[in-house]
Enzyme design. Structure first.
Site, PDB file in Angstrom:
ATOM      1  N   GLY A 177      27.843  27.620  44.257  1.00  0.00           N
ATOM      2  CA  GLY A 177      28.507  26.760  45.236  1.00  0.00           C
ATOM      3  C   GLY A 177      28.201  27.085  46.682  1.00  0.00           C
ATOM      4  O   GLY A 177      28.061  26.192  47.517  1.00  0.00           O
ATOM      5  N   HIS A 205      33.396  31.762  42.825  1.00  0.00           N
ATOM      6  CA  HIS A 205      33.417  32.287  44.188  1.00  0.00           C
ATOM      7  C   HIS A 205      34.517  31.633  45.023  1.00  0.00           C
ATOM      8  O   HIS A 205      35.135  32.279  45.858  1.00  0.00           O
ATOM      9  CB  HIS A 205      32.045  32.113  44.848  1.00  0.00           C
ATOM     10  CG  HIS A 205      31.037  33.065  44.304  1.00  0.00           C
ATOM     11  ND1 HIS A 205      30.185  32.722  43.297  1.00  0.00           N
ATOM     12  CD2 HIS A 205      30.777  34.354  44.615  1.00  0.00           C
ATOM     13  CE1 HIS A 205      29.427  33.759  43.007  1.00  0.00           C
ATOM     14  NE2 HIS A 205      29.759  34.771  43.790  1.00  0.00           N
ATOM     15  N   SER A 226      25.880  32.714  44.635  1.00  0.00           N
ATOM     16  CA  SER A 226      26.887  31.742  44.235  1.00  0.00           C
ATOM     17  C   SER A 226      26.230  30.378  44.088  1.00  0.00           C
ATOM     18  O   SER A 226      25.491  29.950  44.970  1.00  0.00           O
ATOM     19  CB  SER A 226      27.973  31.668  45.312  1.00  0.00           C
ATOM     20  OG  SER A 226      28.764  30.508  45.169  1.00  0.00           O
TER      21      SER A 226
END
Length: 87
Positions: free
Chosen positions: A56, A12, A54
């Site tokens: 992250g 991402h 995601s």
């Protein structure tokens, strides 16, 4: 809100970083990435599917992402759906 996708991005961050750099170069500050997910675009069937999350950035607000895509004239007539399923 912005919705950004980059075909072939491994992570991402790889999709977000070029766009964030453009925003910063144009004077925007305090940019916050609210989450991530996947976007599947099928131009033949005129459909967009938003799903996943995601690791992250966490999960994006896919309903908000759908609203942004629905408002974009490039996707007029497309069936845009979202789900929190999947990675």
């Amino acid at each position: 809100y912005f919705v950004v996708s980059k075909k072939g991005a491994a992570y991402h961050q790889n999709a977000a970083e070029p766009f964030v750099c453009k925003l910063e170069a144009n004077g925007f500050q305090d940019i916050r990435i609210k989450g991530g997910g996947r976007i599947s675009l099928d131009e033949v069937s005129k459909s967009v599917s938003i799903f996943g999350y995601s690791y992250g950035f966490g999960r994006a607000d896919h309903a908000q992402s759908k609203s942004v895509i629905d408002a974009d004239d490039r996707y007029k007539g497309y069936n845009v759906t979202w789900s929190n399923d999947g990675y």
